[in-house]
Design a protein around this motif. Structure first.
Motif, PDB file in Angstrom:
ATOM      1  N   PRO A  13       4.434  -6.852  10.685  1.00 41.33           N
ATOM      2  CA  PRO A  13       5.570  -7.727  11.005  1.00 41.33           C
ATOM      3  C   PRO A  13       6.020  -7.578  12.462  1.00 41.33           C
ATOM      4  N   GLY A  14       5.140  -7.862  13.375  1.00 40.10           N
ATOM      5  CA  GLY A  14       5.477  -7.741  14.789  1.00 40.10           C
ATOM      6  C   GLY A  14       4.258  -8.042  15.636  1.00 40.10           C
ATOM      7  N   ILE A  15       4.479  -8.096  16.940  1.00 39.47           N
ATOM      8  CA  ILE A  15       3.396  -8.333  17.890  1.00 39.47           C
ATOM      9  C   ILE A  15       2.786  -6.988  18.258  1.00 39.47           C
ATOM     10  N   VAL A  16       1.510  -6.816  17.985  1.00 40.91           N
ATOM     11  CA  VAL A  16       0.819  -5.558  18.216  1.00 40.91           C
ATOM     12  C   VAL A  16       0.178  -5.600  19.603  1.00 40.91           C
ATOM     13  N   ASN A  17       0.760  -4.835  20.519  1.00 40.69           N
ATOM     14  CA  ASN A  17       0.176  -4.685  21.848  1.00 40.69           C
ATOM     15  C   ASN A  17      -0.646  -3.410  21.948  1.00 40.69           C
ATOM     16  N   ASN A  18      -0.308  -2.415  21.135  1.00 44.04           N
ATOM     17  CA  ASN A  18      -1.032  -1.152  21.125  1.00 44.04           C
ATOM     18  C   ASN A  18      -1.368  -0.820  19.678  1.00 44.04           C
ATOM     19  N   VAL A  19      -2.654  -0.844  19.356  1.00 42.62           N
ATOM     20  CA  VAL A  19      -3.078  -0.629  17.965  1.00 42.62           C
ATOM     21  C   VAL A  19      -2.753   0.788  17.504  1.00 42.62           C
ATOM     22  N   ASP A  20      -2.927   1.767  18.378  1.00 46.65           N
ATOM     23  CA  ASP A  20      -2.663   3.163  17.998  1.00 46.65           C
ATOM     24  C   ASP A  20      -1.194   3.369  17.649  1.00 46.65           C
ATOM     25  N   LYS A  21      -0.291   2.785  18.419  1.00 48.27           N
ATOM     26  CA  LYS A  21       1.124   2.920  18.130  1.00 48.27           C
ATOM     27  C   LYS A  21       1.501   2.184  16.844  1.00 48.27           C
ATOM     28  N   ALA A  22       0.842   1.053  16.585  1.00 45.60           N
ATOM     29  CA  ALA A  22       1.110   0.328  15.345  1.00 45.60           C
ATOM     30  C   ALA A  22       0.679   1.146  14.131  1.00 45.60           C
ATOM     31  N   ILE A  23      -0.477   1.812  14.238  1.00 46.92           N
ATOM     32  CA  ILE A  23      -0.940   2.666  13.138  1.00 46.92           C
ATOM     33  C   ILE A  23      -0.024   3.860  12.968  1.00 46.92           C
ATOM     34  N   GLU A  24       0.522   4.370  14.077  1.00 49.18           N
ATOM     35  CA  GLU A  24       1.447   5.499  13.989  1.00 49.18           C
ATOM     36  C   GLU A  24       2.718   5.123  13.247  1.00 49.18           C
ATOM     37  N   THR A  25       3.212   3.909  13.429  1.00 50.87           N
ATOM     38  CA  THR A  25       4.396   3.467  12.695  1.00 50.87           C
ATOM     39  C   THR A  25       4.123   3.329  11.203  1.00 50.87           C
ATOM     40  N   LEU A  26       2.866   3.166  10.818  1.00 50.97           N
ATOM     41  CA  LEU A  26       2.498   3.066   9.408  1.00 50.97           C
ATOM     42  C   LEU A  26       2.181   4.420   8.786  1.00 50.97           C
ATOM     43  N   GLY A  27       2.357   5.493   9.539  1.00 55.52           N
ATOM     44  CA  GLY A  27       2.113   6.833   9.026  1.00 55.52           C
ATOM     45  C   GLY A  27       0.774   7.407   9.383  1.00 55.52           C
ATOM     46  N   GLY A  28      -0.033   6.676  10.136  1.00 51.23           N
ATOM     47  CA  GLY A  28      -1.352   7.164  10.499  1.00 51.23           C
ATOM     48  C   GLY A  28      -2.417   6.699   9.514  1.00 51.23           C
ATOM     49  N   THR A  29      -3.660   6.908   9.888  1.00 50.28           N
ATOM     50  CA  THR A  29      -4.766   6.461   9.040  1.00 50.28           C
ATOM     51  C   THR A  29      -4.810   7.200   7.713  1.00 50.28           C
ATOM     52  N   SER A  30      -4.409   8.480   7.714  1.00 53.27           N
ATOM     53  CA  SER A  30      -4.436   9.236   6.459  1.00 53.27           C
ATOM     54  C   SER A  30      -3.426   8.683   5.462  1.00 53.27           C
ATOM     55  N   GLU A  31      -2.231   8.331   5.923  1.00 46.63           N
ATOM     56  CA  GLU A  31      -1.222   7.773   5.024  1.00 46.63           C
ATOM     57  C   GLU A  31      -1.632   6.387   4.543  1.00 46.63           C
ATOM     58  N   ILE A  32      -2.230   5.588   5.417  1.00 45.41           N
ATOM     59  CA  ILE A  32      -2.698   4.260   5.004  1.00 45.41           C
ATOM     60  C   ILE A  32      -3.781   4.383   3.940  1.00 45.41           C
ATOM     61  N   SER A  33      -4.702   5.314   4.121  1.00 42.24           N
ATOM     62  CA  SER A  33      -5.758   5.517   3.111  1.00 42.24           C
ATOM     63  C   SER A  33      -5.179   6.000   1.791  1.00 42.24           C
ATOM     64  N   LYS A  34      -4.174   6.850   1.868  1.00 43.84           N
ATOM     65  CA  LYS A  34      -3.541   7.362   0.648  1.00 43.84           C
ATOM     66  C   LYS A  34      -2.865   6.242  -0.126  1.00 43.84           C
ATOM     67  N   VAL A  35      -2.175   5.351   0.582  1.00 44.81           N
ATOM     68  CA  VAL A  35      -1.496   4.237  -0.081  1.00 44.81           C
ATOM     69  C   VAL A  35      -2.501   3.262  -0.669  1.00 44.81           C
ATOM     70  N   CYS A  36      -3.576   3.006   0.066  1.00 48.54           N
ATOM     71  CA  CYS A  36      -4.587   2.062  -0.430  1.00 48.54           C
ATOM     72  C   CYS A  36      -5.302   2.588  -1.671  1.00 48.54           C
ATOM     73  N   SER A  37      -5.376   3.905  -1.814  1.00 51.15           N
ATOM     74  CA  SER A  37      -6.074   4.479  -2.967  1.00 51.15           C
ATOM     75  C   SER A  37      -5.227   4.499  -4.228  1.00 51.15           C
ATOM     76  N   LYS A  38      -3.906   4.278  -4.099  1.00 49.52           N
ATOM     77  CA  LYS A  38      -3.016   4.278  -5.257  1.00 49.52           C
ATOM     78  C   LYS A  38      -2.491   2.871  -5.479  1.00 49.52           C
ATOM     79  N   MET A  39      -2.631   2.396  -6.716  1.00 56.55           N
ATOM     80  CA  MET A  39      -2.328   1.006  -7.002  1.00 56.55           C
ATOM     81  C   MET A  39      -0.840   0.702  -7.005  1.00 56.55           C
ATOM     82  N   ASN A  40       0.012   1.683  -7.207  1.00 61.24           N
ATOM     83  CA  ASN A  40       1.440   1.402  -7.361  1.00 61.24           C
ATOM     84  C   ASN A  40       2.280   1.863  -6.171  1.00 61.24           C
ATOM     85  N   ARG A  41       1.648   2.164  -5.033  1.00 64.28           N
ATOM     86  CA  ARG A  41       2.387   2.614  -3.865  1.00 64.28           C
ATOM     87  C   ARG A  41       2.569   1.475  -2.875  1.00 64.28           C
TER      88      ARG A  41
END
Length: 473
Positions: free
Chosen positions: A18-46
């Motif tokens: 929900p925003g304009i992404v000028n820096n992909v690394d900073k955008a991933i950091e706001t989402l908790g990092g790649t490890s947190e994104i993978s954790k959420v994607c692996s659980k159906m109810n998160r």
């Protein structure tokens, strides 16, 4: 131009940021990092959390919901060439399919309130007080100095609103206190909907007379839901065969879902909230407090004792350690599996269509309870020792009164049943621990007590010849 399709078996997840992404690394950091994104994607109810200030522990996240989608990711190479007029014209040089998108996260919920660790000083300026709330270092004198220094009062709630999705039903409108149409009394703050009028009949054990008929609204709701036909007849037949049921038992026997029984049960039965028949549905007009034969339908509150190693094998229905705020998880179907994955690999579940298993209300010696706390009826406990104990119970005298706590059973009878079940449960847990590879076995602790009272143990004090066959359940 040929389109390469060999990558259609590669699956991806899409995040609509929900925003304009000028820096992909900073955008991933706001989402908790790649490890947190993978954790959420692996659980159906998160839900996927987005923190616009990732370094601020007090930042309230915006939550993205999971949606099923059907799309593809294309890699297109475009060559820009200038025409005779000097205009740049793009020509597609190649197009390749990288994979399919089957899941997407969309941030459609409101971001909720933001409460910053700031305080207004006497001179009027606003100062950041986060250093006094959280220590920079936790080693040696730094921690002791931080603990001894004064701290400002700052205790924000875990959630500011009950829901974070926009709908017409979630808005709160204030009405004038003189409005005659508003039947509510007291403050309206925090109310997002009118109080639900429960159409089921809930009674306590000390009620003088049991209900004999359902409420009119319950019957009308049954007609609206088109459940007054074959479904209603099937439920009535169940209560004719057995006057007292648990909801899980009916879900297993009839294969009805929770939403169906939500409207069917209030038409044929009432609900005990206290006493020896608590959390059970009783047929209208039937009073188990006047029938000694109803003791086989009483409730046994069995709780698995928790010695070392048990927590890794059987989950609890509710746990503070595994608690998630309502905003962090989606409201999917109810949890039907409470055994951990290690044990599931040993005993694969025989249920693939979402139906309730028999072990959710029947206990047998060769199985584990699906949760640490279970409400069994004595007639559904298929343990030879307990069945023999029920069969040898003495006949109830004519002037006997149903006890508010023990019902028609002797005092301490439930504690002895818990001890017997716990022996079988411990054996099954030890078998599971051996297969999983755990080094330590679970030992029975005689001093542990999973009961809700401090009574003396009940022991049988009668012989076989005292059994009255006419009173046998």
């Amino acid at each position: 131009m040929d389109l390469k399709k060999e990558n259609l078996n590669n699956f991806y997840s899409c995040i609509e940021y929900p925003g304009i992404v000028n820096n992909v690394d900073k955008a991933i950091e706001t989402l908790g990092g790649t490890s947190e994104i993978s954790k959420v994607c692996s659980k159906m109810n998160r839900r996927l959390e987005l923190r616009f200030r990732p370094n601020d522990v007090f930042c309230k996240p915006a939550c993205g919901d999971r949606y099923k989608t059907n799309g593809i990711i294309l890699k297109i190479k475009v060559v820009n060439r200038k025409s005779e007029n000097g205009e740049e014209i793009g020509h597609i040089r190649s197009c390749e399919i990288l994979g399919r998108v089957i899941t997407s996260f969309k941030f459609k919920s409101i971001c909720d309130f933001q409460f910053l660790p700031m305080m207004q000083m006497p001179d009027g300026h606003i100062e950041d007080i986060s250093e006094s709330l959280l220590p920079k270092r936790v080693d040696g004198d730094h921690l002791r100095q931080w603990l001894g220094s004064p701290a400002s009062y700052f205790l924000p709630p875990a959630a500011f609103s009950r829901v974070d999705t926009q709908s017409l039903n979630t808005y709160m409108f204030r009405r004038d206190t003189k409005d005659k149409n508003d039947q509510a009394t007291g403050s309206l703050i925090g109310r997002t909907r009118k109080r639900r009028s429960g159409h089921a009949v809930f009674v306590s054990f000390n009620i003088p007379k049991v209900p004999i008929k359902p409420r009119e609204k319950a019957i009308k709701f049954l007609e609206v839901k088109f459940l007054n036909g074959q479904q209603l007849e099937q439920i009535k037949k169940c209560f004719e065969e057995r006057p007292i049921w648990s909801k899980l038992a009916l879900m297993c026997v009839t294969s009805f879902q929770h939403e169906q029984l939500k409207y069917l049960l209030p038409v044929v039965a009432y609900y005990f909230v206290t006493g020896p028949f608590r959390v059970m549905w009783v047929r209208f007009g039937y009073d188990p407090r006047k029938d000694p034969n109803s003791r086989i339908y009483q409730t046994l509150d069995y709780r698995i004792r928790a010695p070392a190693g048990l927590l890794s094998l059987v989950k609890a229905k509710r746990s503070d350690a595994n608690y998630l705020l309502p905003s962090k998880s989606t409201h999917s179907v109810a949890k039907s599996v409470v055994i951990t994955k290690d044990v599931e690999t040993i005993e694969q579940s025989d249920v693939s269509d979402g139906r309730i298993k028999k072990d959710s209300y029947i206990y047998e010696p060769n199985c584990l309870p699906p949760a640490r706390q279970m409400f069994y009826q004595y007639c559904d406990i298929k343990v030879p020792e307990i069945e023999a104990m029920l069969g040898r119970l003495p006949k109830v005298v004519g002037n006997a009164v149903c006890d508010p706590k023990h019902g028609w059973l002797p005092s301490g009878f439930d504690n002895q049943c818990r001890d017997i079940i716990n022996i079988y449960v411990t054996k099954q847990l030890n078998k599971a621990a051996l297969v999983v590879g755990s080094g330590s076995l679970i030992k029975e602790d005689p001093s542990a007590d999973d009961s809700t009272d401090n009574e003396d143990r009940w022991e049988e004090e009668f012989d076989e010849e005292e059994v009255d066959e006419s009173d046998e359940a």
